[in-house]
Motif scaffolding. Structure first.
Motif, mmCIF file in Angstrom:
data_model
loop_
_atom_site.group_PDB
_atom_site.id
_atom_site.type_symbol
_atom_site.label_atom_id
_atom_site.label_comp_id
_atom_site.label_asym_id
_atom_site.label_seq_id
_atom_site.Cartn_x
_atom_site.Cartn_y
_atom_site.Cartn_z
ATOM 1 N N HIS A 88 1.925 -1.442 6.703
ATOM 2 C CA HIS A 88 1.628 -1.570 8.132
ATOM 3 C C HIS A 88 0.531 -0.609 8.587
ATOM 4 C CE1 HIS A 88 4.735 -4.477 8.809
ATOM 5 N NE2 HIS A 88 5.605 -3.701 8.167
ATOM 6 N N LYS A 89 0.026 0.165 7.635
ATOM 7 C CA LYS A 89 -1.075 1.113 7.883
ATOM 8 C C LYS A 89 -0.737 2.137 8.961
ATOM 9 C CE LYS A 89 -4.632 -1.602 5.877
ATOM 10 N NZ LYS A 89 -4.486 -2.780 5.329
ATOM 11 N N THR A 90 0.500 2.607 8.907
ATOM 12 C CA THR A 90 0.925 3.669 9.816
ATOM 13 C C THR A 90 1.118 4.982 9.063
ATOM 14 O OG1 THR A 90 3.259 3.052 9.577
ATOM 15 C CG2 THR A 90 2.047 2.066 11.412
ATOM 16 N N LEU A 91 0.905 4.964 7.773
ATOM 17 C CA LEU A 91 1.071 6.166 6.950
ATOM 18 C C LEU A 91 -0.135 7.092 7.085
ATOM 19 C CD1 LEU A 91 2.827 7.590 4.778
ATOM 20 C CD2 LEU A 91 1.499 6.351 3.065
ATOM 21 N N LEU A 92 -1.325 6.510 6.976
ATOM 22 C CA LEU A 92 -2.591 7.237 7.025
ATOM 23 C C LEU A 92 -3.613 6.359 7.738
ATOM 24 C CD1 LEU A 92 -2.590 8.253 3.259
ATOM 25 C CD2 LEU A 92 -2.171 9.818 5.150
ATOM 26 N N LYS A 93 -4.873 6.771 7.731
ATOM 27 C CA LYS A 93 -5.942 5.939 8.275
ATOM 28 C C LYS A 93 -6.017 4.642 7.485
ATOM 29 C CE LYS A 93 -8.816 9.795 9.761
ATOM 30 N NZ LYS A 93 -10.102 10.481 9.609
ATOM 31 N N ASN A 94 -6.500 3.570 8.134
ATOM 32 C CA ASN A 94 -6.593 2.257 7.483
ATOM 33 C C ASN A 94 -7.315 2.327 6.138
ATOM 34 O OD1 ASN A 94 -5.287 1.120 9.640
ATOM 35 N ND2 ASN A 94 -7.065 0.038 10.426
ATOM 36 N N GLU A 95 -8.428 3.044 6.090
ATOM 37 C CA GLU A 95 -9.214 3.130 4.866
ATOM 38 C C GLU A 95 -8.414 3.788 3.744
ATOM 39 O OE1 GLU A 95 -10.276 4.591 7.826
ATOM 40 O OE2 GLU A 95 -11.491 2.888 8.473
ATOM 41 N N SER A 96 -7.648 4.783 4.078
ATOM 42 C CA SER A 96 -6.835 5.470 3.072
ATOM 43 C C SER A 96 -5.722 4.560 2.564
ATOM 44 C CB SER A 96 -6.245 6.757 3.653
ATOM 45 O OG SER A 96 -7.268 7.651 4.004
ATOM 46 N N CYS A 97 -5.079 3.838 3.465
ATOM 47 C CA CYS A 97 -4.028 2.895 3.054
ATOM 48 C C CYS A 97 -4.613 1.821 2.148
ATOM 49 C CB CYS A 97 -3.364 2.267 4.279
ATOM 50 S SG CYS A 97 -2.313 3.408 5.203
ATOM 51 N N ASP A 98 -5.800 1.303 2.499
ATOM 52 C CA ASP A 98 -6.455 0.295 1.664
ATOM 53 C C ASP A 98 -6.771 0.851 0.279
ATOM 54 O OD1 ASP A 98 -6.331 -1.583 3.702
ATOM 55 O OD2 ASP A 98 -8.398 -1.218 4.370
ATOM 56 N N ALA A 99 -7.227 2.095 0.214
ATOM 57 C CA ALA A 99 -7.546 2.719 -1.077
ATOM 58 C C ALA A 99 -6.286 2.889 -1.929
ATOM 59 C CB ALA A 99 -8.234 4.063 -0.858
ATOM 60 N N ILE A 100 -5.203 3.292 -1.309
ATOM 61 C CA ILE A 100 -3.943 3.458 -2.045
ATOM 62 C C ILE A 100 -3.454 2.110 -2.566
ATOM 63 C CG2 ILE A 100 -1.502 4.091 -1.851
ATOM 64 C CD1 ILE A 100 -2.449 6.247 0.201
#
Length: 73
Positions: free
Chosen positions: A14-26
């Protein structure tokens, strides 16, 4: 715990963990996991499995998110 992993993966999805870009990278990194001996071996073709495996002593784990034709689960 399994409960903690589900919560972590949910926040990642849901991309609430970190910034969107960081969630996408993970998520991109989780998609590269090459261990297909656990959950992944039972998945039908076309399902993307974003997952992390682990082991402590004789305990083996696998947790992740699946992208199916009907959406992410």
């Amino acid at each position: 715990t399994a409960k903690d992993m589900v919560a972590l993966l949910g926040k990642l999805h849901h991309k609430t963990l970190l910034k969107n870009e960081s969630c996408d990278a993970i998520l991109a990194h989780l998609l590269t996991c090459d261990d297909k001996s656990k959950i992944a071996r039972r998945l039908p073709p076309g399902v993307k499995f974003f997952h992390k495996t682990g082991a402590v002593n004789e305990c083996r784990t696998d947790a992740g998110l699946m992208a199916t034709p009907k959406g992410m689960i």
